[in-house]
Design a protein around this motif. Structure first.
Motif, PDB file in Angstrom:
ATOM      1  N   ALA A  72      82.428  56.619  30.875  1.00  0.00           N
ATOM      2  CA  ALA A  72      83.608  56.089  30.191  1.00  0.00           C
ATOM      3  C   ALA A  72      83.743  56.697  28.799  1.00  0.00           C
ATOM      4  N   LEU A  73      82.642  56.814  28.071  1.00  0.00           N
ATOM      5  CA  LEU A  73      82.687  57.406  26.728  1.00  0.00           C
ATOM      6  C   LEU A  73      83.117  58.868  26.778  1.00  0.00           C
ATOM      7  N   ALA A  74      82.744  59.569  27.833  1.00  0.00           N
ATOM      8  CA  ALA A  74      83.162  60.968  27.973  1.00  0.00           C
ATOM      9  C   ALA A  74      84.683  61.064  28.107  1.00  0.00           C
ATOM     10  N   VAL A  75      85.290  60.119  28.827  1.00  0.00           N
ATOM     11  CA  VAL A  75      86.757  60.096  28.928  1.00  0.00           C
ATOM     12  C   VAL A  75      87.368  59.754  27.578  1.00  0.00           C
ATOM     13  N   LEU A  76      86.853  58.729  26.921  1.00  0.00           N
ATOM     14  CA  LEU A  76      87.384  58.304  25.629  1.00  0.00           C
ATOM     15  C   LEU A  76      87.291  59.418  24.587  1.00  0.00           C
ATOM     16  N   LYS A 124      82.089  50.996  22.000  1.00  0.00           N
ATOM     17  CA  LYS A 124      80.859  51.352  21.269  1.00  0.00           C
ATOM     18  C   LYS A 124      80.103  50.108  20.822  1.00  0.00           C
ATOM     19  N   VAL A 125      80.835  49.045  20.491  1.00  0.00           N
ATOM     20  CA  VAL A 125      80.200  47.812  20.036  1.00  0.00           C
ATOM     21  C   VAL A 125      79.735  46.954  21.208  1.00  0.00           C
ATOM     22  N   ALA A 126      80.579  46.835  22.229  1.00  0.00           N
ATOM     23  CA  ALA A 126      80.348  45.840  23.281  1.00  0.00           C
ATOM     24  C   ALA A 126      79.879  46.421  24.605  1.00  0.00           C
ATOM     25  N   ARG A 145      87.752  62.454  24.916  1.00  0.00           N
ATOM     26  CA  ARG A 145      88.719  63.545  25.101  1.00  0.00           C
ATOM     27  C   ARG A 145      89.857  63.438  24.098  1.00  0.00           C
ATOM     28  N   GLU A 146      90.203  62.224  23.687  1.00  0.00           N
ATOM     29  CA  GLU A 146      91.285  62.014  22.711  1.00  0.00           C
ATOM     30  C   GLU A 146      90.816  60.982  21.690  1.00  0.00           C
ATOM     31  N   PRO A 147      89.936  61.389  20.773  1.00  0.00           N
ATOM     32  CA  PRO A 147      89.285  60.407  19.884  1.00  0.00           C
ATOM     33  C   PRO A 147      90.231  59.661  18.957  1.00  0.00           C
ATOM     34  N   VAL A 148      91.343  60.279  18.576  1.00  0.00           N
ATOM     35  CA  VAL A 148      92.274  59.587  17.675  1.00  0.00           C
ATOM     36  C   VAL A 148      93.103  58.558  18.445  1.00  0.00           C
ATOM     37  N   ALA A 149      93.749  58.993  19.512  1.00  0.00           N
ATOM     38  CA  ALA A 149      94.590  58.082  20.287  1.00  0.00           C
ATOM     39  C   ALA A 149      93.779  56.941  20.891  1.00  0.00           C
ATOM     40  N   ASN A 150      92.508  57.205  21.208  1.00  0.00           N
ATOM     41  CA  ASN A 150      91.677  56.213  21.888  1.00  0.00           C
ATOM     42  C   ASN A 150      90.791  55.409  20.943  1.00  0.00           C
ATOM     43  N   ALA A 151      91.021  55.515  19.647  1.00  0.00           N
ATOM     44  CA  ALA A 151      90.108  54.895  18.671  1.00  0.00           C
ATOM     45  C   ALA A 151      89.931  53.395  18.909  1.00  0.00           C
ATOM     46  N   PHE A 152      91.020  52.693  19.223  1.00  0.00           N
ATOM     47  CA  PHE A 152      90.945  51.240  19.410  1.00  0.00           C
ATOM     48  C   PHE A 152      89.991  50.886  20.545  1.00  0.00           C
ATOM     49  N   VAL A 153      90.180  51.519  21.706  1.00  0.00           N
ATOM     50  CA  VAL A 153      89.336  51.199  22.860  1.00  0.00           C
ATOM     51  C   VAL A 153      87.911  51.716  22.639  1.00  0.00           C
ATOM     52  N   TYR A 172      89.051  57.370  39.675  1.00  0.00           N
ATOM     53  CA  TYR A 172      88.206  58.491  40.077  1.00  0.00           C
ATOM     54  C   TYR A 172      88.998  59.498  40.896  1.00  0.00           C
ATOM     55  N   GLU A 173      88.779  60.768  40.604  1.00  0.00           N
ATOM     56  CA  GLU A 173      89.327  61.869  41.396  1.00  0.00           C
ATOM     57  C   GLU A 173      88.155  62.728  41.835  1.00  0.00           C
ATOM     58  N   ASP A 174      87.973  62.861  43.147  1.00  0.00           N
ATOM     59  CA  ASP A 174      86.867  63.659  43.698  1.00  0.00           C
ATOM     60  C   ASP A 174      85.527  63.231  43.109  1.00  0.00           C
ATOM     61  N   GLY A 175      85.356  61.926  42.982  1.00  0.00           N
ATOM     62  CA  GLY A 175      84.083  61.403  42.516  1.00  0.00           C
ATOM     63  C   GLY A 175      83.891  61.410  41.017  1.00  0.00           C
ATOM     64  N   MET A 176      84.858  61.952  40.270  1.00  0.00           N
ATOM     65  CA  MET A 176      84.746  62.023  38.814  1.00  0.00           C
ATOM     66  C   MET A 176      85.648  60.977  38.163  1.00  0.00           C
ATOM     67  N   LEU A 177      85.109  60.269  37.171  1.00  0.00           N
ATOM     68  CA  LEU A 177      85.912  59.328  36.401  1.00  0.00           C
ATOM     69  C   LEU A 177      86.840  60.121  35.484  1.00  0.00           C
ATOM     70  N   THR A 178      88.161  59.953  35.660  1.00  0.00           N
ATOM     71  CA  THR A 178      89.118  60.767  34.901  1.00  0.00           C
ATOM     72  C   THR A 178      90.051  59.954  34.018  1.00  0.00           C
ATOM     73  N   SER A 179      90.280  58.674  34.347  1.00  0.00           N
ATOM     74  CA  SER A 179      91.214  57.842  33.581  1.00  0.00           C
ATOM     75  C   SER A 179      90.656  56.436  33.468  1.00  0.00           C
ATOM     76  N   LEU A 180      91.082  55.744  32.394  1.00  0.00           N
ATOM     77  CA  LEU A 180      90.638  54.371  32.147  1.00  0.00           C
ATOM     78  C   LEU A 180      91.843  53.496  31.837  1.00  0.00           C
ATOM     79  N   CYS A 181      91.632  52.185  31.957  1.00  0.00           N
ATOM     80  CA  CYS A 181      92.613  51.224  31.483  1.00  0.00           C
ATOM     81  C   CYS A 181      91.858  49.988  31.007  1.00  0.00           C
ATOM     82  N   TYR A 182      92.006  49.678  29.726  1.00  0.00           N
ATOM     83  CA  TYR A 182      91.391  48.469  29.175  1.00  0.00           C
ATOM     84  C   TYR A 182      92.310  47.290  29.460  1.00  0.00           C
TER      85      TYR A 182
END
Length: 282
Positions: free
Chosen positions: A18-22, A37-39, A24-32, A54-64
């Motif tokens: 999940a952190l690897a996905v986050l 990182k804390v919880a 990818r866009e550290p500014v836009a994803n700062a809130f999540v 997941y696409e082909d076994g790889m985590l590619t997108s998230l939704c909080y």
């Protein structure tokens, strides 16, 4: 091994992916990112679930999915899967917020069941800076709010929230959650204000989300009787100085497109528009 496209609720063991996905866009994803990182990914500590696509076994997108529903690096196929999951779960969030493209797609899919929204803010420029302005001196009276000043800062926070969101944060639970959040920001040294000799808040802002890569300034507010007196830009410069010196190398914020005065102030302090957010308020 997951060999096809699928979505599921992430577990604590999925943290690194999940952190690897986050990241990818550290500014836009700062809130999540800051929350994770804390919880971690335990729903009880996180205050909601983290859905993964997941696409082909790889985590590619998230939704909080917590008090806010926030798509993260979400592709169109992931958005459809997240919308299906959100529909089945029913609306538990007070807003949907995120990058404008994925968020608008998510809202199109959810609006038939979740609508109407109380308000849709379709264009909220995302602005960033990594340096101090050369021609604006930081307000020397803007400082960190002390822990014993909660009663001083709280009315200003409530006024800002009510003005910005359109409802009082004191509704519902009597403001317990909101007061806890303000106290958390004060306690962590991320609440800033200019307080006059009579104990009135003249200007205030907070650094809401903070990671090692980026932080997000929020809650910028000038007392109505002090507006138009040139306090906002020096106040923002003072908060920016704290942000860049103590928190992260990039400071960001997002602002309603119709708030032309605020956008002009942020540009004067050196912020540049680099993207666009969207918020749907319930």
């Amino acid at each position: 091994m997951l060999t096809q496209t699928t979505s599921r609720v992430l577990e604590p063991s999925d943290l690194d992916a999940a952190l690897a996905v986050l990241d990818r866009e550290p500014v836009a994803n700062a809130f999540v990112t800051a929350r994770v990182k804390v919880a971690g990914l335990d729903p009880w500590r996180l205050g909601g679930e983290m859905w993964g696509w997941y696409e082909d076994g790889m985590l590619t997108s998230l939704c909080y999915a917590g008090a806010n529903l926030v798509p993260v690096c979400a592709t169109p196929r992931a958005i459809r899967a997240f919308a299906d999951r959100a529909r089945r779960a029913g609306r538990r969030c007070s807003s949907i917020v995120g990058p404008a493209g994925p968020t608008s797609q998510l809202w199109r899919l959810l609006e038939p069941q979740w609508g109407p929204a109380r308000e849709v803010r379709a264009r909220q420029p995302l602005m960033i800076t990594d340096h101090m302005p050369e021609d604006i001196q930081p307000d020397p009276y803007v400082r960190r709010v002390r822990k014993d000043e909660m009663e001083t800062i709280m009315p200003a926070c409530v006024a800002m929230f009510t003005e910005e969101v359109g409802v009082s944060p004191m509704a519902g639970d009597g403001g317990l959650l909101y007061q806890a959040r303000v106290a958390e920001l004060v306690g962590s040294g991320r609440s800033f204000a200019r307080i006059d000799s009579a104990g009135n808040v003249v200007f205030k802002a907070e650094i809401g989300a903070a990671t090692t890569q980026a932080c997000q300034i929020q809650g910028v507010w000038v007392a109505p009787e002090y507006r138009g007196k040139g306090l906002a830009a020096p106040g923002m410069a003072a908060v920016l100085r704290y942000a860049l010196a103590d928190i992260a190398p990039i400071a960001s914020l997002y602002v309603n497109d119709f708030n032309t005065a605020a956008r002009a102030t942020y540009r004067r302090v050196g912020f540049e528009e680099v993207g666009e957010f969207m918020s749907i308020l319930f």
